[in-house]
Design an enzyme around this catalytic site. Structure first.
Site, PDB file in Angstrom:
ATOM      1  N   THR A 182      45.353   4.489  43.551  1.00 34.77           N
ATOM      2  CA  THR A 182      44.883   5.808  43.090  1.00 34.77           C
ATOM      3  C   THR A 182      45.695   6.280  41.878  1.00 34.77           C
ATOM      4  O   THR A 182      46.777   5.754  41.596  1.00 34.77           O
ATOM      5  CB  THR A 182      45.071   6.843  44.218  1.00 34.77           C
ATOM      6  OG1 THR A 182      46.475   6.883  44.536  1.00 34.77           O
ATOM      7  CG2 THR A 182      44.276   6.495  45.464  1.00 34.77           C
TER       8      THR A 182
ATOM      9  N   GLN B  56      27.309  16.935  30.303  1.00 34.61           N
ATOM     10  CA  GLN B  56      27.205  18.313  29.790  1.00 34.61           C
ATOM     11  C   GLN B  56      26.429  18.339  28.465  1.00 34.61           C
ATOM     12  O   GLN B  56      25.578  19.202  28.255  1.00 34.61           O
ATOM     13  CB  GLN B  56      28.632  18.863  29.592  1.00 34.61           C
ATOM     14  CG  GLN B  56      28.698  20.371  29.513  1.00 34.61           C
ATOM     15  CD  GLN B  56      28.335  21.033  30.835  1.00 34.61           C
ATOM     16  OE1 GLN B  56      28.374  20.419  31.886  1.00 34.61           O
ATOM     17  NE2 GLN B  56      27.917  22.295  30.772  1.00 34.61           N
TER      18      GLN B  56
ATOM     19  N   GLY C 140      45.991   1.374  52.903  1.00 36.54           N
ATOM     20  CA  GLY C 140      45.358   1.662  51.612  1.00 36.54           C
ATOM     21  C   GLY C 140      46.455   1.772  50.572  1.00 36.54           C
ATOM     22  O   GLY C 140      46.934   0.755  50.046  1.00 36.54           O
ATOM     23  N   SER C 141      46.901   3.003  50.314  1.00 40.12           N
ATOM     24  CA  SER C 141      48.019   3.175  49.373  1.00 40.12           C
ATOM     25  C   SER C 141      49.276   2.483  49.895  1.00 40.12           C
ATOM     26  O   SER C 141      50.051   1.914  49.129  1.00 40.12           O
ATOM     27  CB  SER C 141      48.291   4.671  49.155  1.00 40.12           C
ATOM     28  OG  SER C 141      47.240   5.251  48.428  1.00 40.12           O
TER      29      SER C 141
ATOM     30  N   GLU D  86      42.205  -0.084  43.353  1.00 40.13           N
ATOM     31  CA  GLU D  86      43.360  -0.779  42.750  1.00 40.13           C
ATOM     32  C   GLU D  86      44.530   0.180  42.513  1.00 40.13           C
ATOM     33  O   GLU D  86      45.289   0.038  41.559  1.00 40.13           O
ATOM     34  CB  GLU D  86      42.944  -1.526  41.481  1.00 40.13           C
ATOM     35  CG  GLU D  86      41.816  -2.497  41.797  1.00 40.13           C
ATOM     36  CD  GLU D  86      41.795  -3.749  40.982  1.00 40.13           C
ATOM     37  OE1 GLU D  86      42.831  -4.098  40.418  1.00 40.13           O
ATOM     38  OE2 GLU D  86      40.727  -4.377  40.932  1.00 40.13           O
TER      39      GLU D  86
HETATM   40  N1  COS Z   1      55.299  -7.088  40.841  1.00 41.97           N
HETATM   41  C1  COS Z   1      56.146  -7.849  41.567  1.00 41.97           C
HETATM   42  N2  COS Z   1      56.853  -7.370  42.607  1.00 41.97           N
HETATM   43  C2  COS Z   1      56.678  -6.085  42.946  1.00 41.97           C
HETATM   44  C3  COS Z   1      55.807  -5.243  42.238  1.00 41.97           C
HETATM   45  C4  COS Z   1      55.094  -5.779  41.153  1.00 41.97           C
HETATM   46  N3  COS Z   1      54.250  -5.042  40.441  1.00 41.97           N
HETATM   47  N4  COS Z   1      55.840  -4.013  42.803  1.00 41.97           N
HETATM   48  C5  COS Z   1      56.708  -4.079  43.816  1.00 41.97           C
HETATM   49  N5  COS Z   1      57.212  -5.344  43.892  1.00 41.97           N
HETATM   50  C6  COS Z   1      58.227  -5.813  44.831  1.00 41.97           C
HETATM   51  C7  COS Z   1      59.479  -4.968  44.683  1.00 41.97           C
HETATM   52  O1  COS Z   1      60.315  -5.464  43.650  1.00 41.97           O
HETATM   53  C8  COS Z   1      60.106  -5.099  46.036  1.00 41.97           C
HETATM   54  O2  COS Z   1      60.752  -6.357  46.102  1.00 41.97           O
HETATM   55  P1  COS Z   1      62.280  -6.457  46.615  1.00 41.97           P
HETATM   56  O3  COS Z   1      62.223  -6.008  48.053  1.00 41.97           O
HETATM   57  O4  COS Z   1      62.614  -7.902  46.440  1.00 41.97           O
HETATM   58  O5  COS Z   1      63.064  -5.516  45.757  1.00 41.97           O
HETATM   59  C9  COS Z   1      58.919  -5.170  46.974  1.00 41.97           C
HETATM   60  O6  COS Z   1      57.814  -5.610  46.166  1.00 41.97           O
HETATM   61  C10 COS Z   1      58.598  -3.840  47.596  1.00 41.97           C
HETATM   62  O7  COS Z   1      58.366  -2.905  46.575  1.00 41.97           O
HETATM   63  P2  COS Z   1      58.321  -1.339  46.864  1.00 41.97           P
HETATM   64  O8  COS Z   1      59.502  -0.964  47.696  1.00 41.97           O
HETATM   65  O9  COS Z   1      58.117  -0.631  45.582  1.00 41.97           O
HETATM   66  O10 COS Z   1      57.036  -1.216  47.791  1.00 41.97           O
HETATM   67  P3  COS Z   1      56.375   0.063  48.467  1.00 41.97           P
HETATM   68  O11 COS Z   1      56.008  -0.269  49.853  1.00 41.97           O
HETATM   69  O12 COS Z   1      57.218   1.271  48.209  1.00 41.97           O
HETATM   70  O13 COS Z   1      54.978   0.191  47.710  1.00 41.97           O
HETATM   71  C11 COS Z   1      53.427   0.842  46.057  1.00 41.97           C
HETATM   72  C12 COS Z   1      54.857   0.348  46.395  1.00 41.97           C
HETATM   73  C13 COS Z   1      53.101   2.180  46.665  1.00 41.97           C
HETATM   74  C14 COS Z   1      53.452   0.941  44.546  1.00 41.97           C
HETATM   75  C15 COS Z   1      52.402  -0.242  46.501  1.00 41.97           C
HETATM   76  O14 COS Z   1      52.283  -0.259  47.909  1.00 41.97           O
HETATM   77  C16 COS Z   1      51.040  -0.003  45.915  1.00 41.97           C
HETATM   78  O15 COS Z   1      50.781  -0.423  44.792  1.00 41.97           O
HETATM   79  N6  COS Z   1      50.132   0.653  46.662  1.00 41.97           N
HETATM   80  C17 COS Z   1      48.752   0.782  46.260  1.00 41.97           C
HETATM   81  C18 COS Z   1      47.982  -0.383  46.764  1.00 41.97           C
HETATM   82  C19 COS Z   1      46.695  -0.522  46.051  1.00 41.97           C
HETATM   83  O16 COS Z   1      46.611  -0.461  44.840  1.00 41.97           O
HETATM   84  N7  COS Z   1      45.655  -0.752  46.828  1.00 41.97           N
HETATM   85  C20 COS Z   1      44.362  -0.934  46.310  1.00 41.97           C
HETATM   86  C21 COS Z   1      43.953  -2.327  46.547  1.00 41.97           C
HETATM   87  S1  COS Z   1      42.462  -2.693  45.745  1.00 41.97           S
HETATM   88  S2  COS Z   1      42.683  -4.651  45.513  1.00 41.97           S
END
Ligand code: COS
Length: 385
Positions: free
Chosen positions: A366, A337, A131-132, A364
């Site tokens: 939290t 309300q 999820g997240s 999309e």
């Molecule tokens: N655009 C392009 N690239 C991105 C990006 C973005 N918005 N965000 C992250 N990246 C890239 C980073 O630059 C990184 O690349 P490099 O390894 O080349 O540096 C890579 O992706 C990994 O990024 P990061 O380390 O930030 O990833 P995390 O696993 O820490 O996750 C979060 C980041 C938590 C922000 C992400 O997993 C997320 O958005 N989670 C929520 C998911 C969500 O919204 N789900 C609902 C789906 S409903 S369709």
């Protein structure tokens, strides 16, 4: 800096508002009551250009700027968040991802049909255990001969049960985390092993479709990769930068709908021989809604401005999504309300606004994830990896 909408943007606002008032708002309550997904509405939106706002005209879209895209999304969201959710997935997650990452052949093949509403899309990222932590994907894709074979389960996928096409994120390399993911375009009718099951009894968005996807030895052509092998996480995150923008704009629509309903009611409802709108505590709630709505709209436009410049908009989009979704919940709470007991039944639309607003602080990404993204962008320090 110019706070005035252009003539074209004003025309688009008027067109989207009229369509939403005439075609969506009158049926929103019944569709919500009956959990009825109203595909006909989408078919009517297509000829007006509402299903392909920011897609260039050469691919069948309307070629609009991102502020116009937000204006359309706000106006649809003002009438019904279920329709708005379908729209957001179609345009922002699916069409814009294909536009950004697709080959010329994929763009020609899918975008005109998506803009016309002949194809409906969904974006399959979330899994029971991802999820997240979106990179924690278990769905696998293995290349066998000239086919990729997909196995896994996706959940909470908007449109999945009614979609013709899915963008599926899957793991192509178990030894890597983010770099081990790849995005695929899957055409449901052309494959075996792709089934869905609708998720029922949701708090809100009851007339939108949300489903699980089961991929069982689902073989798709080798050229179904969207972007490159190993680029799936970037496709997903880029998609979410667009999807969250659209959610934020839709939430501005909920906020505005709450103001409209509350102002109407507070002017008509008489207690203590006065319209309740003349009481300062009611005016306090209206004022807070108005300030939140103005701020949310400006944050959306700011993100749209960055997108129009072709720049990375992750920070501005997360700020807008976080603020607008929380503002929509606050506004809907206050709108109920103000309506008192009447607001607690679906005789008035405000209870639906609250039920529909809540998910915007969850899907999309939290509100907590938006805050982590904002923190990460500003501090240049990651919270996790
Ligand atoms: N655009 C392009 N690239 C991105 C990006 C973005 N918005 N965000 C992250 N990246 C890239 C980073 O630059 C990184 O690349 P490099 O390894 O080349 O540096 C890579 O992706 C990994 O990024 P990061 O380390 O930030 O990833 P995390 O696993 O820490 O996750 C979060 C980041 C938590 C922000 C992400 O997993 C997320 O958005 N989670 C929520 C998911 C969500 O919204 N789900 C609902 C789906 S409903 S369709």
């Amino acid at each position: 800096m110019d706070f005035e909408l252009t003539t074209e943007q004003k025309t688009i606002k008027e067109l989207a508002r009229r369509f939403a008032s005439e075609e969506i708002a009158p049926v929103a309550r019944d569709n919500d009551r009956e959990c009825h997904f109203h595909r006909d509405i989408l078919q009517k939106m297509a000829p007006l250009g509402l299903l392909g706002g920011p897609i260039p005209e050469r691919y069948g879209g309307a070629g609009l700027d991102y502020i116009s895209h937000a204006i359309i999304t706000e106006e649809i969201g003002r009438a019904c968040s279920s329709v708005r959710t379908t729209l957001s997935v179609q345009v922002s997650l699916v069409e814009l991802s294909i536009l950004a990452w697709g080959t010329e052949e994929q763009k020609q093949r899918y975008l005109p049909a998506l803009c016309k509403g002949e194809l409906l899309g969904c974006f399959a990222l979330t899994e029971p255990n991802a999820g997240s932590d979106a990179a924690n994907q278990s769905t696998s894709a293995v290349l066998r001969g000239d086919k990729w074979v997909l196995n896994g389960t996706k959940t909470w996928i908007s449109n999945a049960g009614v979609a013709d096409l899915a963008i599926v994120i899957a793991r192509t390399d178990k030894t890597k985390k983010h770099e081990g993911l790849t995005a695929f375009i899957v055409e449901k009718e052309k494959v075996q092993g792709f089934t869905t099951r609708d998720i029922l009894h949701k708090l809100g968005l009851r007339s939108s479709n949300t489903a699980e996807i089961y991929l069982e030895d689902c073989a798709i052509p080798k050229d179904s990769v969207l972007g490159g092998v190993g680029e799936g996480f970037k496709v997903a995150m880029g998609g979410l930068d667009n999807g969250r923008y659209s959610v934020a704009a839709g939430c501005v629509g909920i906020c505005q709908a709450c103001i409209d309903a509350s102002v109407r009611y507070a002017r008509e409802r008489v207690q203590f021989d006065r319209p309740i709108g003349s009481f300062q505590l009611v005016q306090d709630m209206i004022a807070r809604m108005v300030v939140d709505t103005e701020a949310a709209r400006l944050l959306v436009y700011k993100a749209g401005h960055v997108k129009n410049a072709g720049l990375k908009s992750t920070l501005e989009t997360s700020i807008a999504k976080y603020f607008a979704s929380e503002a929509a919940v606050r506004a809907a709470n206050m709108a109920i309300q103000i309506h008192g007991s009447y607001g607690y039944s679906d005789e008035f639309p405000v209870e639906r606004y609250l039920r529909d607003a809540k998910v915007a602080t969850i899907y999309e990404g939290t509100s907590e994830i938006q805050k982590l993204i904002i923190g990460r962008e500003v501090l240049d320090l990651k919270a996790f990896t």
